[in-house]
Design an enzyme around this catalytic site. Structure first.
Site, PDB file in Angstrom:
ATOM      1  N   SER A 152       0.819  -1.226   0.000  1.00 37.93           N
ATOM      2  CA  SER A 152       0.000   0.000   0.000  1.00 37.93           C
ATOM      3  C   SER A 152       0.844   1.265   0.000  1.00 37.93           C
ATOM      4  CB  SER A 152      -0.909   0.040   1.232  1.00 37.93           C
ATOM      5  OG  SER A 152      -1.710  -1.095   1.255  1.00 37.93           O
ATOM      6  N   GLU A 208      -5.986  -5.892   3.454  1.00 36.29           N
ATOM      7  CA  GLU A 208      -5.781  -7.026   2.517  1.00 36.29           C
ATOM      8  C   GLU A 208      -6.879  -7.093   1.452  1.00 36.29           C
ATOM      9  OE1 GLU A 208      -3.972 -10.580   3.930  1.00 36.29           O
ATOM     10  OE2 GLU A 208      -2.958  -9.497   5.527  1.00 36.29           O
ATOM     11  N   ILE A 245       1.389   0.131   7.120  1.00 35.01           N
ATOM     12  CA  ILE A 245       2.173  -1.104   7.179  1.00 35.01           C
ATOM     13  C   ILE A 245       2.070  -1.765   8.556  1.00 35.01           C
ATOM     14  CG2 ILE A 245       4.461  -2.147   6.861  1.00 35.01           C
ATOM     15  CD1 ILE A 245       2.977  -0.986   4.277  1.00 35.01           C
ATOM     16  N   PRO A 286       0.380   5.875  -0.324  1.00 36.57           N
ATOM     17  CA  PRO A 286      -0.605   6.946  -0.128  1.00 36.57           C
ATOM     18  C   PRO A 286      -1.636   6.999  -1.263  1.00 36.57           C
ATOM     19  CG  PRO A 286       1.566   7.735   0.454  1.00 36.57           C
ATOM     20  CD  PRO A 286       1.753   6.352  -0.089  1.00 36.57           C
TER      21      PRO A 286
END
Ligand code: CAA
Length: 384
Positions: free
Chosen positions: A131, A368, A162, A133
């Site tokens: 991931s 996820e 994270i 921004p």
């Protein structure tokens, strides 16, 4: 068709239940309140072999199947989802990704200590850095850049949300190396947190799973040796998608655990609390809630176990893991909200645990792959 758990599965389930009751329950409210990372609990989980459950003993793992993993995740998540998210990320994203796609050298160097969850007596876990921004659900839009310099890459960029961000020592990082190639230009790398140019940002102050350490990680001119790339050039996006399919079984099981934890508390409370002259379990308004909770939880459990079984049988489990994740996470949110309702005002205060489970449930619909992403995966699969 066999719906019965084996003796071994029942033993693993009991071990996880005892661990959650004895090691996670004490202090869970305080850890949530003060956002304290459950380091001791995760170290003990590692001692039980639960941080590398499905990894082969050849690489330091416990060699268990995915069914066992679902059972253990459910039990731990009933009590503390901040512990179980660290367990899930290490098991199904980090260790599985390394065992499945790593080279023999990468496995010996990185997988062995990660599967044990310890190195020199200290916690040793990993994190999965996809991931960004501006690349959450839209994961192909990676901005983190890994420039190919021959025998190494130079990594620059920012990753956010994270899990295990500060406690992990090893990161699996997805980064773009050739924008023109789109998703085929993405690579995956093993990066050590201690390397120059790796910076861990402040811990996020979250609604739920507050003990879990969620951070932004920044890379500034980090030199990554070429031997730390996972798979061939451009394999990174496929690596991420394949790994996430298994990760979704873990998070679905976490959601299942949050739901069953909330349900068990509501059931217990309904037998103790009296209103209008009798225990509230004798009121049909409560009975129907409990019946709906139990039914939805059973459906979620069957989906989780079916997906785990498919994975163990080496079948394609991309569809079933997304179905399990979307259904279990929506079940968790619904059941936990109803469990608060069954508790009335007591459900709204921390001592009764259900308000935490309700807050923790929310993230299972987001990380996820959001519920929306799971529906993309499901609809593509059934329409193709
Ligand atoms: N296996 C193998 N390959 C796959 C795949 C899979 N499961 N899914 C996609 N691919 C391939 C596609 O076939 C495609 O290749 P071709 O171009 O050759 O056809 C390529 O990858 C690109 O795929 P899409 O065109 O389908 O990509 P998309 O942009 O439409 O996105 C998506 C698809 C499903 C939405 C995907 O981006 C996705 O899953 N997003 C969510 C990401 C996510 O789950 N992030 C979670 C972060 S990790 C985390 O939360 C951990 C934590 O800390 C708890």
């Amino acid at each position: 068709m066999q719906f019965q758990l084996t003796e071994e599965h029942l033993m693993i389930q009991k071990a996880a239940r005892d661990f959650a009751q004895n090691e996670c329950l004490p202090g869970v409210i305080e850890r949530d309140e003060h956002q304290k990372f459950p380091r001791e609990q995760i170290l003990k989980l590692a001692e039980l072999g639960f941080m590398g459950m499905m990894v082969s003993p050849d690489y330091g793992g416990a060699g268990m199947d995915t069914i066992s993993y679902v059972l253990a995740m459910e039990e731990v998540s009933k009590i503390d989802a901040s512990v179980s998210v660290a367990m899930s990320v290490n098991n199904s994203l980090v260790c599985w990704g390394l065992e499945k796609f790593g080279s023999e050298e990468q496995k010996q160097k990185y997988l062995v200590p990660l599967a044990q969850g310890r190195k020199n007596g200290e916690l040793h876990i990993g994190a999965f850095l996809l991931s960004e921004p501006e690349a959450g659900s839209d994961a192909t839009s990676q901005r983190t850049y890994a420039e190919d310099k021959g025998d190494h890459y130079i990594l620059n960029g920012t990753k956010n949300w994270i899990t295990n961000g500060s406690s992990a020592s090893t990161y699996l990082v997805m980064a773009q190396s050739d924008i023109a190639k789109g998703s085929k230009g993405i690579n995956a790398f093993i990066v050590e947190k201690s390397w120059p140019g790796v910076a861990v940002g402040a811990k996020e102050n979250k609604l739920g799973i507050r003990g879990s350490d969620t951070h932004t990680i920044t890379f500034t001119d980090v030199k990554v040796p070429k031997e730390n790339r996972l798979g061939g050039d451009g394999f990174g996006f496929t690596f991420a998608m394949k790994t996430l399919a298994g990760g979704r079984i873990g998070i679905a099981s976490q959601a299942l655990g949050i739901a069953s934890g909330a349900y068990e508390l509501a059931l217990k409370y309904s037998k103790e609390r009296k209103a209008f002259g009798k225990e509230i379990m004798h009121h049909q308004a409560i009975q129907f809630k409990l019946a709906d909770m139990a039914t939805r939880i059973e459906c979620a459990r069957l989906l989780c176990l079916k997906s785990a079984w498919e994975k163990d049988q080496h079948l394609d489990y991309t569809l079933s893991s997304s179905m399990a994740k979307v259904f279990a996470s929506e079940t968790a949110m619904w059941v936990a909200t109803e469990a608060v309702q069954v508790h009335g005002g007591y459900g709204f205060v921390k001592e009764y645990h259900v308000e935490r489970l309700m807050r923790d449930a929310k993230i299972t619909q987001i990380y996820e792959g959001t519920s929306e992403v799971q529906r993309i995966v499901i609809s593509r699969s059934i329409l193709k």
